[in-house]
Design a protein around this motif. Structure first.
Motif, PDB file in Angstrom:
ATOM      1  N   ARG A 199       0.843  -1.348   0.024  1.00  0.00           N
ATOM      2  CA  ARG A 199       0.113   0.061  -0.003  1.00  0.00           C
ATOM      3  C   ARG A 199       0.916   1.122  -0.013  1.00  0.00           C
ATOM      4  NH1 ARG A 199      -2.531   0.508   6.305  1.00  0.00           N
ATOM      5  NH2 ARG A 199      -0.551   0.348   7.389  1.00  0.00           N
TER       6      ARG A 199
ATOM      7  N   VAL B  56      -9.571 -11.639   3.352  1.00  0.00           N
ATOM      8  CA  VAL B  56      -9.735 -10.408   3.695  1.00  0.00           C
ATOM      9  C   VAL B  56     -11.224 -10.450   4.754  1.00  0.00           C
ATOM     10  CG1 VAL B  56     -10.662  -8.174   2.774  1.00  0.00           C
ATOM     11  CG2 VAL B  56      -9.331  -9.539   1.321  1.00  0.00           C
TER      12      VAL B  56
ATOM     13  N   ARG C  27     -14.910  -0.814   0.552  1.00  0.00           N
ATOM     14  CA  ARG C  27     -13.708  -1.240   1.190  1.00  0.00           C
ATOM     15  C   ARG C  27     -13.317  -2.442   0.746  1.00  0.00           C
ATOM     16  NH1 ARG C  27     -15.064  -0.728   6.000  1.00  0.00           N
ATOM     17  NH2 ARG C  27     -14.755   1.517   6.291  1.00  0.00           N
TER      18      ARG C  27
ATOM     19  N   ARG D 256     -11.704  -2.492  -2.762  1.00  0.00           N
ATOM     20  CA  ARG D 256     -10.317  -1.958  -2.639  1.00  0.00           C
ATOM     21  C   ARG D 256      -8.927  -2.976  -2.002  1.00  0.00           C
ATOM     22  NH1 ARG D 256      -8.022   3.121  -1.830  1.00  0.00           N
ATOM     23  NH2 ARG D 256     -10.101   4.088  -1.917  1.00  0.00           N
ATOM     24  N   PHE D 257      -9.566  -3.658  -1.209  1.00  0.00           N
ATOM     25  CA  PHE D 257      -8.448  -4.858  -0.708  1.00  0.00           C
ATOM     26  C   PHE D 257      -8.336  -5.627  -1.788  1.00  0.00           C
ATOM     27  CE2 PHE D 257      -9.933  -3.831   4.201  1.00  0.00           C
ATOM     28  CZ  PHE D 257      -8.740  -3.584   4.345  1.00  0.00           C
TER      29      PHE D 257
ATOM     30  N   THR E 199      -4.871  -7.054  -3.546  1.00  0.00           N
ATOM     31  CA  THR E 199      -4.375  -8.523  -3.406  1.00  0.00           C
ATOM     32  C   THR E 199      -4.202  -8.951  -4.677  1.00  0.00           C
ATOM     33  OG1 THR E 199      -6.498  -9.213  -3.138  1.00  0.00           O
ATOM     34  CG2 THR E 199      -5.450  -8.905  -1.290  1.00  0.00           C
TER      35      THR E 199
ATOM     36  N   ILE F 198      -6.035  -9.751   6.568  1.00  0.00           N
ATOM     37  CA  ILE F 198      -6.095  -8.403   6.441  1.00  0.00           C
ATOM     38  C   ILE F 198      -7.613  -7.917   6.714  1.00  0.00           C
ATOM     39  CG2 ILE F 198      -4.174  -8.180   5.045  1.00  0.00           C
ATOM     40  CD1 ILE F 198      -6.155  -7.508   2.791  1.00  0.00           C
ATOM     41  N   GLY F 199      -7.647  -6.564   7.264  1.00  0.00           N
ATOM     42  CA  GLY F 199      -9.199  -6.253   7.549  1.00  0.00           C
ATOM     43  C   GLY F 199      -9.022  -5.211   8.503  1.00  0.00           C
TER      44      GLY F 199
ATOM     45  N   GLU G 184      -8.101   1.345   5.591  1.00  0.00           N
ATOM     46  CA  GLU G 184      -7.924   1.406   4.003  1.00  0.00           C
ATOM     47  C   GLU G 184      -6.558   0.926   3.707  1.00  0.00           C
ATOM     48  OE1 GLU G 184      -9.252   5.109   2.169  1.00  0.00           O
ATOM     49  OE2 GLU G 184     -11.329   4.518   2.357  1.00  0.00           O
ATOM     50  N   VAL G 185      -6.583   0.576   2.529  1.00  0.00           N
ATOM     51  CA  VAL G 185      -5.083   0.344   1.863  1.00  0.00           C
ATOM     52  C   VAL G 185      -5.056   1.129   0.681  1.00  0.00           C
ATOM     53  CG1 VAL G 185      -3.833  -1.437   0.334  1.00  0.00           C
ATOM     54  CG2 VAL G 185      -5.310  -2.104   2.355  1.00  0.00           C
TER      55      VAL G 185
END
Length: 356
Positions: free
Chosen positions: A79, A100, A112, A115-116, A120, A180-181, A238-239
């Motif tokens: 990121r 995620v 969101r 976005r993740f 990835t 992630i999260g 956020e990433v």
């Protein structure tokens, strides 16, 4: 524990010279890296490139063990670094899968999650969406809302064991998964449930908002017997997408739909013959998804421009330094020549004086 248990495979071992010491980074804290060699753990001096999950070659130095080489990565999750839009931060390296995680007691943000998924996919990592804490109430509506995002979806509960077998089936010994999260969605609780051990501290539910407490403070790698390698990460709201991100990977359906618009330069905003607008009007495509597609495209474009500008600044500084070095060299040469000329004149003066 063996190097295979840590995730070593031919992709990495083929990069290692014979008998070179190799280790995998477990965590980073207080300006140092904790690494595992398979037989023992060691503390390495901080390195500007190495991140959790990296395979490294190391050597002894006057000040202790240090990283000598970071092996080529097979995949990575990255990121934009906090407060520096032109720099990238690798969250974790060499992941085979990413989970995620969101939870039933969190507001479900499809934007969101997309976005993740872009982050990835851009790092070359397959992802699965996890709806955690599904024991807290009905969750079918949230699951159905997540399915159109194009990634497998699993409902889980570390408390009741719901979905644990599906989760475990995604990994096997020698493979690496990342969690992630956002904070409080139960990533650490899931890891503990998979391992059957209290690998990570977990917080209870806050009574004020019924959300989990933030407990993970750093990225850390764990080897879980029969379940591979797991990397837990602190909560990320956020990433920030980097210049390498490619939203089209996640929005391939929209890209294909846009290709059938009447005009190649269609803006998908009321243009005549727009296939995207037609799909929205027909109810087969959500306006939310289209707007998020636009947003992530704009963010990626900005990241590309920032990176190009930063590269130009670095190149300009390099050229300035090179020109400065040349000017300094020329001035030094000129001064040396002046001194030589002065010496020649003195010698000539002395010789004339002796002859007279």
């Amino acid at each position: 524990m063996t190097l295979h248990d840590l995730g070593l495979c031919p992709f990495f071992s083929d990069q290692v010279p014979e008998e070179a010491p190799i280790a995998r980074i477990l965590s980073e804290h207080r300006g140092a890296l904790l690494a595992c060699t398979g037989r023992s753990t060691l503390t390495l001096a901080a390195h500007e490139v190495a991140s959790v999950g990296d395979w490294v070659l190391w050597e002894e130095s006057l000040y202790g063990p240090r990283v000598s080489t970071v092996l080529e990565r097979r995949s990575f999750l990255q990121r934009t670094a906090a407060g520096a839009f032109d720099r990238k931060q690798v969250v974790a390296a060499n992941l085979d899968h990413v989970f995620v995680v969101t939870s039933l007691n969190r507001d479900l943000s499809l934007n969101r999650l997309e976005r993740f998924l872009v982050a990835t996919a851009s790092g070359g990592i397959p992802a699965t969406l996890i709806l955690n804490k599904a024991d807290l109430g009905p969750h079918q509506a949230q699951l159905e809302a997540m399915r159109p995002l194009g990634a497998p979806v699993i409902a889980t509960s570390a408390l009741s064991g719901l979905g644990m077998e599906q989760l475990k089936a995604c990994l096997s010994p020698g493979r690496t998964a990342g969690l992630i999260g956002m904070s409080g969605v139960g990533k650490s609780s899931l890891l503990n449930a998979v391992a059957g051990l209290e690998l990570m501290d977990t917080g209870g539910i806050r009574e004020s908002d019924a959300r989990g407490k933030h407990t993970t403070t750093r990225r850390e790698l764990f080897v879980v017997p029969d379940q591979g390698v797991w990397i837990d990460t602190p909560g990320m709201r956020e990433v920030g997408l980097t210049q390498d991100a490619d939203p089209s990977v996640v929005f391939a359906d929209l890209e294909a739909l846009a290709a059938s618009c009447r005009y190649r330069d269609c803006h998908h905003d009321g243009d005549e013959g727009c296939a995207v607008d037609a799909a929205i009007d027909a109810g087969t495509l959500s306006d939310r998804r289209v707007q998020n597609w636009f947003k992530l495209q704009r963010e990626t474009d900005r990241a590309v421009r920032r990176h190009a500008a930063a590269t130009q600044r670095v190149e300009a500084r390099r050229r300035k330094a090179a020109l400065g070095a040349i000017a300094t060299r020329e001035a030094w040469e000129e001064r040396r020549e002046q001194k030589r000329e002065q010496l020649r004149r003195r010698r000539d003066t002395k010789q004339r004086a002796r002859r007279s």
